[in-house]
Design an enzyme around this catalytic site. Sequence first.
Site, PDB file in Angstrom:
ATOM      1  N   ARG A   1       0.862  -1.184   0.000  1.00  0.00           N
ATOM      2  CA  ARG A   1       0.000   0.000   0.000  1.00  0.00           C
ATOM      3  C   ARG A   1       0.895   1.230   0.000  1.00  0.00           C
ATOM      4  O   ARG A   1       1.941   1.248   0.671  1.00  0.00           O
ATOM      5  CB  ARG A   1      -0.887   0.032   1.248  1.00  0.00           C
ATOM      6  CG  ARG A   1      -2.047  -0.959   1.238  1.00  0.00           C
ATOM      7  CD  ARG A   1      -3.115  -0.617   0.182  1.00  0.00           C
ATOM      8  NE  ARG A   1      -4.251  -1.520   0.245  1.00  0.00           N
ATOM      9  CZ  ARG A   1      -4.363  -2.650  -0.450  1.00  0.00           C
ATOM     10  NH1 ARG A   1      -3.417  -3.026  -1.292  1.00  0.00           N
ATOM     11  NH2 ARG A   1      -5.447  -3.404  -0.336  1.00  0.00           N
TER      12      ARG A   1
ATOM     13  N   GLU B   1      -4.246   7.240  -5.036  1.00  0.00           N
ATOM     14  CA  GLU B   1      -4.487   6.515  -6.299  1.00  0.00           C
ATOM     15  C   GLU B   1      -5.784   7.004  -6.929  1.00  0.00           C
ATOM     16  O   GLU B   1      -6.782   7.148  -6.205  1.00  0.00           O
ATOM     17  CB  GLU B   1      -4.556   5.014  -6.033  1.00  0.00           C
ATOM     18  CG  GLU B   1      -3.206   4.474  -5.584  1.00  0.00           C
ATOM     19  CD  GLU B   1      -3.207   2.964  -5.311  1.00  0.00           C
ATOM     20  OE1 GLU B   1      -4.209   2.290  -5.598  1.00  0.00           O
ATOM     21  OE2 GLU B   1      -2.191   2.489  -4.800  1.00  0.00           O
TER      22      GLU B   1
ATOM     23  N   HIS C   1      -1.487  -0.207  -9.718  1.00  0.00           N
ATOM     24  CA  HIS C   1      -2.038  -1.139  -8.714  1.00  0.00           C
ATOM     25  C   HIS C   1      -2.585  -2.406  -9.383  1.00  0.00           C
ATOM     26  O   HIS C   1      -3.788  -2.685  -9.335  1.00  0.00           O
ATOM     27  CB  HIS C   1      -3.129  -0.434  -7.885  1.00  0.00           C
ATOM     28  CG  HIS C   1      -3.319  -1.084  -6.540  1.00  0.00           C
ATOM     29  ND1 HIS C   1      -3.649  -0.407  -5.404  1.00  0.00           N
ATOM     30  CD2 HIS C   1      -3.231  -2.390  -6.156  1.00  0.00           C
ATOM     31  CE1 HIS C   1      -3.760  -1.245  -4.389  1.00  0.00           C
ATOM     32  NE2 HIS C   1      -3.503  -2.461  -4.816  1.00  0.00           N
TER      33      HIS C   1
END
Length: 323
Positions: free
Chosen positions: A236, A265, A284
């Site tokens: 993360r 993000e 991601h």
Amino acid sequence: MKILFTRSIQSPLLELIPKEYEVVMWKEENRVMPRKELLKEVADADAIFTNLTDQLDAEFFEHAKKLKIVSTMAVGFDNIDVQEATKRGIPVGHTPDVLSEAVAELAFTLMFACARRVFESMQFIKENKWESWGPYLFAGQKISGAKLGIIGMGRIGRILAKQAKALNMEVVYTNRRPNPQTEAELNVEYRELEVLLKESDYVVMLAPASNETYHMMGYEQFALMKPTSIFVNVSRGTTVDEEALHQILVEKKIFAAGLDVFEVEPIHPNHPLLSLENVIAVPHIGSATKETRDKMVEIAVINILNGLKGNRLLHTVNEEVYQ
Ligand code: GLV
């Protein structure tokens, strides 16, 4: 029963959902269900199929008056206020294990791409700069035989360590506490974070997001790494202070960084990190293989169906709801 899908999911498994259940699905494939819509739709939902882009906070649970099951298509659940769910007796299901190999493979993809300067090299060709073979043209770093430091030795870390052993890498790890069983099984050694950072040629972040891990990699920590070392984050974004990482890369105090996750993000295309040649960034996609995503959908759907029948989920984050 109403099941709310906050993402468009096409899967033969949806056939398993009894016909008398109502399925409400957000149809825009790569766009998050707007918050207002989410709060409206969850008000009379019995179960929710969610993912890491939905914020399931206290406000969400206040709206979710009928909710009995939360099922996230992810291993990480830092976007879910699990305490709030537990308080309301709602089991939270997630999808561990099936994605560990894919995420470990992406960690390696980023390690290799950074080590061998793959994107810089391709850019060089495209810009018509390639005149001849060069003795040290794009000379990078070697992986076989190098030392890998894993921050956060959970399910994915163990797979990564196994894969690393096939490349004859030495593997050290840091964790909240040492795990002698993992050490014996995988031939890996525990290190304090500072020692791991000093020793490792590759550092892979796998610690989950929490208050404890927030910005655990700051300037001071990056500065302990070697100028030839590579940092990879597939966990993360909040575990890393991006400003500090940017500064360290500009100062060439580490060789490169491979990033799958970001503090915010989607990362803004003008973010300073993206202007650096020694950064490789992907959006991601750690678990994004077709096979893995199919399995994640399968587990997330089964978690909902089990839960709505009053049975245990396949993987529950808050087992204490059953006590
Ligand atoms: C992805 O980041 C996940 O938590 O599954």
